[in-house]
Design an enzyme around this catalytic site. Sequence first.
Site, PDB file in Angstrom:
ATOM      1  N   ALA A  66       0.871  -1.173   0.000  1.00  0.00           N
ATOM      2  CA  ALA A  66       0.000   0.000   0.000  1.00  0.00           C
ATOM      3  C   ALA A  66       0.908   1.222   0.000  1.00  0.00           C
ATOM      4  O   ALA A  66       2.047   1.156   0.469  1.00  0.00           O
ATOM      5  CB  ALA A  66      -0.862  -0.011   1.254  1.00  0.00           C
ATOM      6  N   GLU A 134       4.105  -5.492   7.524  1.00  0.00           N
ATOM      7  CA  GLU A 134       3.380  -4.397   8.174  1.00  0.00           C
ATOM      8  C   GLU A 134       3.792  -4.159   9.621  1.00  0.00           C
ATOM      9  O   GLU A 134       3.730  -3.027  10.101  1.00  0.00           O
ATOM     10  CB  GLU A 134       1.860  -4.658   8.106  1.00  0.00           C
ATOM     11  CG  GLU A 134       1.240  -4.432   6.743  1.00  0.00           C
ATOM     12  CD  GLU A 134       1.301  -5.652   5.831  1.00  0.00           C
ATOM     13  OE1 GLU A 134       2.004  -6.635   6.168  1.00  0.00           O
ATOM     14  OE2 GLU A 134       0.646  -5.622   4.771  1.00  0.00           O
TER      15      GLU A 134
HETATM   16  N1  COA Z   1       4.625   3.130  -0.435  1.00  0.00           N
HETATM   17  C1  COA Z   1       5.061   4.291  -0.959  1.00  0.00           C
HETATM   18  N2  COA Z   1       6.197   4.408  -1.648  1.00  0.00           N
HETATM   19  C2  COA Z   1       6.960   3.299  -1.790  1.00  0.00           C
HETATM   20  C3  COA Z   1       6.578   2.060  -1.269  1.00  0.00           C
HETATM   21  C4  COA Z   1       5.336   1.997  -0.561  1.00  0.00           C
HETATM   22  N3  COA Z   1       4.896   0.857  -0.041  1.00  0.00           N
HETATM   23  N4  COA Z   1       7.526   1.143  -1.569  1.00  0.00           N
HETATM   24  C5  COA Z   1       8.475   1.798  -2.272  1.00  0.00           C
HETATM   25  N5  COA Z   1       8.130   3.109  -2.414  1.00  0.00           N
HETATM   26  C6  COA Z   1       8.874   4.170  -3.095  1.00  0.00           C
HETATM   27  C7  COA Z   1      10.084   4.625  -2.280  1.00  0.00           C
HETATM   28  O1  COA Z   1       9.686   5.577  -1.305  1.00  0.00           O
HETATM   29  C8  COA Z   1      10.931   5.228  -3.381  1.00  0.00           C
HETATM   30  O2  COA Z   1      10.392   6.485  -3.719  1.00  0.00           O
HETATM   31  P1  COA Z   1      11.375   7.763  -3.951  1.00  0.00           P
HETATM   32  O3  COA Z   1      12.280   7.342  -5.107  1.00  0.00           O
HETATM   33  O4  COA Z   1      10.451   8.879  -4.290  1.00  0.00           O
HETATM   34  O5  COA Z   1      12.140   7.937  -2.682  1.00  0.00           O
HETATM   35  C9  COA Z   1      10.687   4.307  -4.561  1.00  0.00           C
HETATM   36  O6  COA Z   1       9.428   3.650  -4.294  1.00  0.00           O
HETATM   37  C10 COA Z   1      11.754   3.246  -4.737  1.00  0.00           C
HETATM   38  O7  COA Z   1      11.853   2.504  -3.502  1.00  0.00           O
HETATM   39  P2  COA Z   1      13.240   2.324  -2.687  1.00  0.00           P
HETATM   40  O8  COA Z   1      12.886   2.084  -1.265  1.00  0.00           O
HETATM   41  O9  COA Z   1      14.169   3.463  -2.995  1.00  0.00           O
HETATM   42  O10 COA Z   1      13.785   0.983  -3.359  1.00  0.00           O
HETATM   43  P3  COA Z   1      14.778  -0.081  -2.694  1.00  0.00           P
HETATM   44  O11 COA Z   1      15.218  -0.962  -3.809  1.00  0.00           O
HETATM   45  O12 COA Z   1      15.839   0.616  -1.898  1.00  0.00           O
HETATM   46  O13 COA Z   1      13.886  -0.906  -1.659  1.00  0.00           O
HETATM   47  C11 COA Z   1      11.895  -2.099  -0.959  1.00  0.00           C
HETATM   48  C12 COA Z   1      12.818  -1.714  -2.141  1.00  0.00           C
HETATM   49  C13 COA Z   1      10.678  -2.810  -1.536  1.00  0.00           C
HETATM   50  C14 COA Z   1      12.660  -3.024  -0.007  1.00  0.00           C
HETATM   51  C15 COA Z   1      11.495  -0.819  -0.192  1.00  0.00           C
HETATM   52  O14 COA Z   1      10.976   0.108  -1.131  1.00  0.00           O
HETATM   53  C16 COA Z   1      10.427  -1.048   0.852  1.00  0.00           C
HETATM   54  O15 COA Z   1      10.720  -1.554   1.929  1.00  0.00           O
HETATM   55  N6  COA Z   1       9.176  -0.627   0.561  1.00  0.00           N
HETATM   56  C17 COA Z   1       8.080  -0.694   1.514  1.00  0.00           C
HETATM   57  C18 COA Z   1       7.618  -2.123   1.689  1.00  0.00           C
HETATM   58  C19 COA Z   1       6.518  -2.186   2.717  1.00  0.00           C
HETATM   59  O16 COA Z   1       6.701  -1.959   3.897  1.00  0.00           O
HETATM   60  N7  COA Z   1       5.310  -2.520   2.237  1.00  0.00           N
HETATM   61  C20 COA Z   1       4.178  -2.685   3.078  1.00  0.00           C
HETATM   62  C21 COA Z   1       3.412  -1.434   3.160  1.00  0.00           C
HETATM   63  S1  COA Z   1       1.979  -1.654   4.179  1.00  0.00           S
END
Ligand code: COA
Length: 265
Positions: A66, A134
């Site tokens: 999300a 989460e």
């Molecule tokens: N919501 C909003 N934005 C998100 C997102 C999410 N769930 N997951 C990734 N993004 C965004 C990041 O903020 C980043 O945006 P920016 O370039 O404007 O800063 C972009 O997507 C790329 O993500 P980034 O974190 O830089 O990539 P990464 O390769 O370093 O890490 C993940 C990848 C998937 C490990 C990491 O993005 C992550 O942990 N995301 C959240 C996962 C999560 O907790 N999901 C459950 C939500 S309830």
Amino acid sequence: MNFETLLFEIENGTALITINRPDKLNALNKNVFTDLDDAMTEVLNNNEIKSAIITGAGAKAFVAGADITEFGGLDLAEAMALSKRGQDVFFKIENSPKPIVAAVNGFALGGGCELAMACHFRLCSENAKFGQPEVNLGLIPGYGGTQRLTQLVGKGKSMELQMTAQIIDATEALKIGLVNHVTTAESLLERTKDILQTIQSKAPIAISKIIECINVAVVSDSAYTNGKSGYDKEIEAFSQCFITDDMKEGTTAFLEKRKAVFTGK
Ligand code: COA
């Protein structure tokens, strides 16, 4: 059809729905839910569409969850509405009489894993990663994840994955039954399309009845089962197949030693 956050195309009766926010790893914001809801309406109403695939744009993510930027400042009622909205759109996928398959091409975390699990089954590429992280945010899954992950992998594994926030790879996802097949990234969509072509060659009413009956077997919410047991539902669905043209065609074709040609009637 044109959507702000999705790509939508139809090929050989299969709608390919691609969540298209690759710079945000296809995170599910309000607009994605609006578009997914509308895309599902099109899948259900368009007779040209026999099945659908849900996947993510780019090489890195299916859906990374999300959209966390929309979580700030929600009060209790707003948080309930957010969860209900997600659940409703995902129920629309799960209860579709046409098969909907997830082609998981990278991260499927949080709401992304929940979206994949709402589909009828899942294939993934070798680089896919799954998880319900989460608790890292002080939250729990809100789009059906506590229920569907438990249905798919069993109580103990579901408990551990959701309590530890562990991210698992494609091999582990295959081992625990979260996905049916693991493919190379290049062959993921073709393999998914091939399976759907096989399903599309069968009688569509029978396919829709299989979806209904299996959903009753796993969905505990009585609002969706109308108080019926899965066995009652099976008697009803089995007998309804008997009065279809496709059942007559299927049995006749078998006896005449020819391939059945189904019409969906
Ligand atoms: N919501 C909003 N934005 C998100 C997102 C999410 N769930 N997951 C990734 N993004 C965004 C990041 O903020 C980043 O945006 P920016 O370039 O404007 O800063 C972009 O997507 C790329 O993500 P980034 O974190 O830089 O990539 P990464 O390769 O370093 O890490 C993940 C990848 C998937 C490990 C990491 O993005 C992550 O942990 N995301 C959240 C996962 C999560 O907790 N999901 C459950 C939500 S309830």
